[in-house]
Design an enzyme around this catalytic site. Structure first.
Site, PDB file in Angstrom:
ATOM      1  N   LYS A   2       0.840  -1.200   0.000  1.00 21.00           N
ATOM      2  CA  LYS A   2       0.000   0.000   0.000  1.00 21.00           C
ATOM      3  C   LYS A   2       0.879   1.256   0.000  1.00 21.00           C
ATOM      4  CE  LYS A   2      -3.896  -2.318   2.198  1.00 21.00           C
ATOM      5  NZ  LYS A   2      -4.720  -2.596   3.389  1.00 21.00           N
ATOM      6  N   GLN A  44      -4.645  -1.553   9.674  1.00 24.70           N
ATOM      7  CA  GLN A  44      -4.675  -2.876   9.034  1.00 24.70           C
ATOM      8  C   GLN A  44      -5.269  -3.912   9.989  1.00 24.70           C
ATOM      9  OE1 GLN A  44      -3.876  -3.291   5.841  1.00 24.70           O
ATOM     10  NE2 GLN A  44      -4.158  -5.510   5.800  1.00 24.70           N
ATOM     11  N   ASP A 101     -11.025   3.011   4.038  1.00 23.48           N
ATOM     12  CA  ASP A 101     -11.391   1.592   4.056  1.00 23.48           C
ATOM     13  C   ASP A 101     -12.908   1.407   3.968  1.00 23.48           C
ATOM     14  OD1 ASP A 101      -9.450  -0.369   4.153  1.00 23.48           O
ATOM     15  OD2 ASP A 101      -9.123  -0.192   6.312  1.00 23.48           O
TER      16      ASP A 101
HETATM   17  N1  GUN Z   1      -7.185  -6.730   6.217  1.00 24.02           N
HETATM   18  C1  GUN Z   1      -7.530  -7.412   5.090  1.00 24.02           C
HETATM   19  N2  GUN Z   1      -8.078  -6.579   4.181  1.00 24.02           N
HETATM   20  C2  GUN Z   1      -8.084  -5.354   4.747  1.00 24.02           C
HETATM   21  C3  GUN Z   1      -8.516  -4.088   4.289  1.00 24.02           C
HETATM   22  O1  GUN Z   1      -9.033  -3.907   3.183  1.00 24.02           O
HETATM   23  N3  GUN Z   1      -8.338  -3.054   5.170  1.00 24.02           N
HETATM   24  C4  GUN Z   1      -7.800  -3.228   6.407  1.00 24.02           C
HETATM   25  N4  GUN Z   1      -7.701  -2.150   7.202  1.00 24.02           N
HETATM   26  N5  GUN Z   1      -7.391  -4.394   6.857  1.00 24.02           N
HETATM   27  C5  GUN Z   1      -7.532  -5.457   6.021  1.00 24.02           C
END
Ligand code: GUN
Length: 293
Positions: free
Chosen positions: A53, A97, A120
């Site tokens: 990311k 995350q 998100d």
């Molecule tokens: N863990 C797995 N997918 C995601 C996501 O799209 N966002 C976040 N914050 N954690 C994740």
């Protein structure tokens, strides 16, 4: 004839280039879109996602901050980090995350994020906006990426029977909300671990979306000939001959299902790259909502 491959890498490339172009426009008006990613602990998969990311942000010309916290970080310390990012004018989007260590309360953390920075789309405000069709919120990146893939490959959705395997707040439920919006107009069934006669549902699907986290769960007898099969699963499967000792497998038995389906996403290289592309786009949208100085 084997199914057409829906190439998430190529689709993500196009979106990331579009975002990079729009970032240049924002920068010209003095706004550098900024994304903060918070990682608590050292979950191996999360560590890779977070690194990807950050890199993607930088490649798009965005400001990227990665905050790595020890697994022992307390809930109060984590909330304090979120509070600080909420007020940081250089940060337009942020995410924590998931999964968090067991001692943390993820719901409380998500609720603490300013909904305007919740790229998100996990905050209840954004989840609610998605359900009622208000377009000034944020949709979760993975289902938004699936929509983008369906659009770019012109998969018809109006009146289509869509069956979603999995009812998570991150994928299954928001996926259903996006698919029933006016203009998309699908008929949606969400299946889960208590669904009876699962294959009866999946065999009806014009579009089958698997998001359950079980490798090769969807077999060819569960798929209607010609269906579009979207595999959201990214499962680590032990493989001693592989470099890292594991390989990535989707929720779909790809080799068998591609002989039946009309279109199918590979894993890796399907939905995954779209997720990051949509995160960048949401960060750009958040930044573009900042009034001119
Ligand atoms: N863990 C797995 N997918 C995601 C996501 O799209 N966002 C976040 N914050 N954690 C994740």
């Amino acid at each position: 004839m084997p199914a057409e491959l829906l190439d998430g890498i190529a689709a993500a490339r196009v979106i990331r280039d579009e975002v990079a172009e729009a970032v240049r426009v924002q920068r010209a008006r003095g706004v550098v879109p900024g994304l903060a990613v918070v990682l608590v602990g050292e979950d191996p998969a999360s560590t890779v996602y977070v690194r990807n990311k950050g890199r993607a942000c930088e490649e798009a010309g965005m400001h990227s901050v990665t905050i790595r916290l020890a697994a022992s970080t307390t809930q109060a310390e984590l909330l304090a980090v979120v509070d600080q990012l909420n007020t940081d004018p250089a940060i337009h989007g942020m995410l924590v995350q998931m999964p968090l260590p067991a001692h943390c309360n993820a719901d409380e953390v998500i609720r603490r994020i300013d909904p305007a920075k919740d790229v998100d789309g996990f905050h209840p405000i954004n989840a609610g906006k998605l359900i009622i069709g208000e377009r000034d919120g944020f949709a979760p990146c993975t289902p938004a990426g699936v929509m983008e893939l369906l659009r770019r490959y012109q998969v018809p959705t109006a009146g289509a029977e869509v069956v979603i395997l999995g009812r998570s707040n991150i994928v299954g439920k928001p996926m259903a909300s996006l698919l029933v919006q006016p203009g998309v107009d699908a008929t949606v069934t969400i299946c889960h671990s208590r669904t009876r006669n699962l294959a009866q549902h999946t065999r009806r699907a014009d579009i089958l979306i698997a998001a359950i986290g079980r490798p090769k769960f969807v077999t060819s007898d569960m798929v209607k000939p010609g269906a579009t099969v979207i595999d959201v699963g990214i499962n680590r499967v032990d493989e001693p001959r592989a470099k890292n000792g594991y390989i990535l497998a989707g929720d779909v038995d790809f080799a068998a299902v591609r002989e039946v389906a009309g279109r199918i996403t590979p894993v890796p290289g399907g939905v995954g790259p779209l997720t990051i592309a949509m995160l960048l786009r949401s960060t750009l949208v958040a930044a573009s909502r900042v009034p001119a100085a």
